[in-house]
Design a protein around this motif. Structure first.
Motif, short mmCIF file in Angstrom:
data_model
loop_
_atom_site.label_atom_id
_atom_site.label_comp_id
_atom_site.label_asym_id
_atom_site.label_seq_id
_atom_site.Cartn_x
_atom_site.Cartn_y
_atom_site.Cartn_z
N LYS A 426 72.07 55.17 51.61
CA LYS A 426 72.34 54.24 50.50
C LYS A 426 71.07 53.92 49.71
O LYS A 426 71.08 53.85 48.48
N ILE A 427 69.98 53.75 50.43
CA ILE A 427 68.71 53.46 49.76
C ILE A 427 68.27 54.66 48.93
O ILE A 427 67.81 54.51 47.80
N ARG A 428 68.43 55.84 49.49
CA ARG A 428 68.03 57.05 48.75
C ARG A 428 68.81 57.19 47.45
O ARG A 428 68.28 57.61 46.42
N LYS A 429 70.08 56.84 47.48
CA LYS A 429 70.90 56.91 46.28
C LYS A 429 70.34 56.01 45.18
O LYS A 429 70.25 56.40 44.01
N SER A 430 69.94 54.80 45.55
CA SER A 430 69.35 53.87 44.58
C SER A 430 67.99 54.36 44.10
O SER A 430 67.66 54.25 42.91
N ARG A 432 67.00 57.48 43.95
CA ARG A 432 67.21 58.65 43.07
C ARG A 432 67.61 58.21 41.67
O ARG A 432 67.17 58.78 40.68
N ARG A 433 68.44 57.19 41.58
CA ARG A 433 68.86 56.70 40.27
C ARG A 433 67.69 56.14 39.48
O ARG A 433 67.60 56.31 38.26
N TYR A 434 66.77 55.50 40.17
CA TYR A 434 65.63 54.88 39.49
C TYR A 434 64.52 55.90 39.18
O TYR A 434 63.98 55.92 38.07
N PHE A 435 64.23 56.75 40.14
CA PHE A 435 63.12 57.69 39.97
C PHE A 435 63.56 59.06 39.44
O PHE A 435 62.73 59.83 38.95
N GLY A 436 64.85 59.37 39.56
CA GLY A 436 65.30 60.73 39.23
C GLY A 436 65.21 61.61 40.46
O GLY A 436 64.72 61.21 41.51
N GLY A 437 65.68 62.84 40.34
CA GLY A 437 65.65 63.77 41.46
C GLY A 437 67.04 64.28 41.79
O GLY A 437 68.04 63.90 41.18
N LYS A 438 67.10 65.14 42.81
CA LYS A 438 68.34 65.79 43.19
C LYS A 438 69.17 64.92 44.12
O LYS A 438 68.67 64.06 44.82
N GLU A 439 70.49 65.19 44.09
CA GLU A 439 71.37 64.58 45.06
C GLU A 439 71.06 65.17 46.44
O GLU A 439 70.47 66.25 46.56
N PHE A 440 71.49 64.48 47.49
CA PHE A 440 71.13 64.93 48.84
C PHE A 440 71.75 66.30 49.19
O PHE A 440 71.24 67.00 50.05
N TRP A 441 72.86 66.65 48.54
CA TRP A 441 73.51 67.92 48.90
C TRP A 441 72.97 69.10 48.06
O TRP A 441 73.36 70.22 48.29
N GLU A 442 72.13 68.83 47.10
CA GLU A 442 71.67 69.90 46.22
C GLU A 442 70.46 70.62 46.78
O GLU A 442 69.66 70.08 47.53
#
Length: 442
Positions: A426-430, A432-442
């Motif tokens: 959940k933290i990684r999702k937030s 990624r939204r703020y910093f940018g980057g790939k989804e965990f499955w990509e």
């Protein structure tokens, strides 16, 4: 039947991705509903590498994927860490034709220790790497002997697999008694530390093991005075190790009669183990090279950095005593961190029992000049554990209000986040939204 199984999985994946979901396990469940043994067919035309063990599976698999891609080999990996039967099946069906032929040459599979006995019924791996055996979630894995027994059953299902075993782990190395071809890896060095291990006894005769040197927990140069069981020289050994904190590590890789200097971008002694495990597997496969591993920068959520021109975040997964202790030791040596967030949940994927927090050697964090925050469904448990370690918590954020957590991140120059599995996701999702980057499955 296999056509409909794969088609149903593809359709399931399409709609899940359409709605922004990971599609990491449900497509596999759909395929297994139509054909429970679909892995037997899908794995026939591909070279399979399985990686199991308590800690280091995801990073080791990511290292192997990185090296094989650099060697221009076609491969796939269950990137998301979906490491049970449904997740492994999903990875296969999404990399196969509708008629069941795998489109890649190599399959790199992270396999949960408890799920591997079932997975191994349907595929015969070319290599099975076992990183280590530590105590994990008590309510799911039980004691270390249960985990070791599950891996033993898996080896019996894969008699043709070459075993890559951690020679420094007395439990893991005991698997060398099987008739499978075996290669070993280990670390030469004495790093000491508090022994939080429950694997203090010889797996052959149950006498207490003696140690001439120890890397961490029960990894080291062990010997049994009663039966003679001992750590043998490993086929792949890291020695002359210099840990450079967040700048990585330098060491000499001793293998095949040669000494190769290595400069690794990943920090922590545990990543030295991941590196030499991957190097051993590559050598068994006869593809790639140990040197091609050095540029790897980390797997998602394990030692993952998020940065912009205002702030930086280091995200690390902690899910059992040894992992938490190792990450805490690593974090305590990082310069410049002004905020440390420790996020603990007790969802099913994390384990309901959080007593492992008290078995973790994290008091080294008391030397860090940073503001401490606890977060998650068991934030107060973490706050209490830190109090007994002499660490004052600036704020306890009970629950999962990501806006509060991100407020801390945005107001800090450098934040270290130590989180167990569901909180990390959940933290990684937030982040990624703020910093940018790939989804965990990509």
């Amino acid at each position: 039947m296999i056509f409909f199984a794969i088609l149903s999985a593809r359709i399931t994946s399409f709609f899940l991705r359409l709605f922004g979901k990971g599609a990491t396990t449900l497509p596999g469940r759909a395929a297994l509903f139509f054909k429970y043994d679909i892995l037997t067919k899908l794995s026939q035309s591909v070279r399979v590498i399985c990686v199991t063990g308590t800690n280091g599976k995801t990073t080791t698999c990511a290292l192997l994927n990185y090296a094989l891609e650099n060697a221009d080999k076609s491969c796939f990996i269950n990137k998301s860490g979906a490491n049970m039967l449904s997740g492994v099946t999903t990875a296969f069906v999404l990399n196969s034709t509708l008629f069941g032929r795998c489109k890649k040459d190599f399959a790199i599979l992270e396999c949960d220790e408890n799920s591997l006995p079932l997975i191994s019924r349907y595929l015969d791996a070319e290599v099975l790497a076992v990183t280590n055996v530590f105590r994990d979630q008590l309510d799911r894995y039980g004691e270390v002997t249960h985990t070791l027994g599950a891996i033993e059953n898996s080896i019996r299902n894969m008699p043709c697999a070459t075993l890559a075993l951690n020679a420094d782990c007395p439990l893991t190395y005991s698997l060398s008694r099987f008739d499978n071809d075996t290669v070993t890896f280990g670390v030469n060095g004495n790093f000491g530390g508090v022994d939080i291990s429950e694997a203090r006894y010889c797996p052959v005769c149950s006498a207490e093991l003696l140690y001439d040197s120890r890397v961490f927990a029960h990894l080291g140069k062990y010997r049994c005075k009663r039966c003679g069981y001992s750590r043998k020289n490993a086929d792949y050994e890291a020695e002359n190790i210099t840990l450079l904190g967040e700048n990585g590590s330098e060491f000499t890789l001793k293998a095949n009669g040669t000494n190769t200097p290595v400069s690794l971008t990943l920090g922590g002694i545990y990543n030295v183990y991941n590196y030499i495990c991957a190097a051993a597997v590559l050598d068994v496969l006869g593809v790639g090279s140990a040197s091609s591993l050095c540029g790897f920068e980390g797997a998602f959520g394990r030692t993952e950095y998020f940065r912009n021109d205002k702030t930086s975040v280091l995200l690390m997964l902690v899910k059992n005593p040894v992992g938490f202790s190792s990450c805490a030791s690593y974090a305590s040596k990082i310069k410049g961190a002004d905020s440390i967030i420790i996020a603990i949940n007790d969802n099913a994927a994390d384990g309901r029992d959080v007593s492992w927090l008290w078995d973790s050697d994290i008091d080294c964090l008391s030397s860090v000049n940073a503001r401490f925050y606890t977060f998650g469904l068991r934030a107060w448990d973490m706050t209490l554990r830190l109090k007994y370690g002499g660490i004052d918590v600036c704020e306890t954020l009970d629950g999962e209000d990501m806006s509060k957590l991100m407020k801390i991140v945005k107001s800090s120059r450098y934040t270290i986040v130590l989180a167990n599995y569901t909180s990390m996701m959940k933290i990684r999702k937030s982040l990624r939204r703020y910093f940018g980057g790939k989804e965990f499955w990509e």
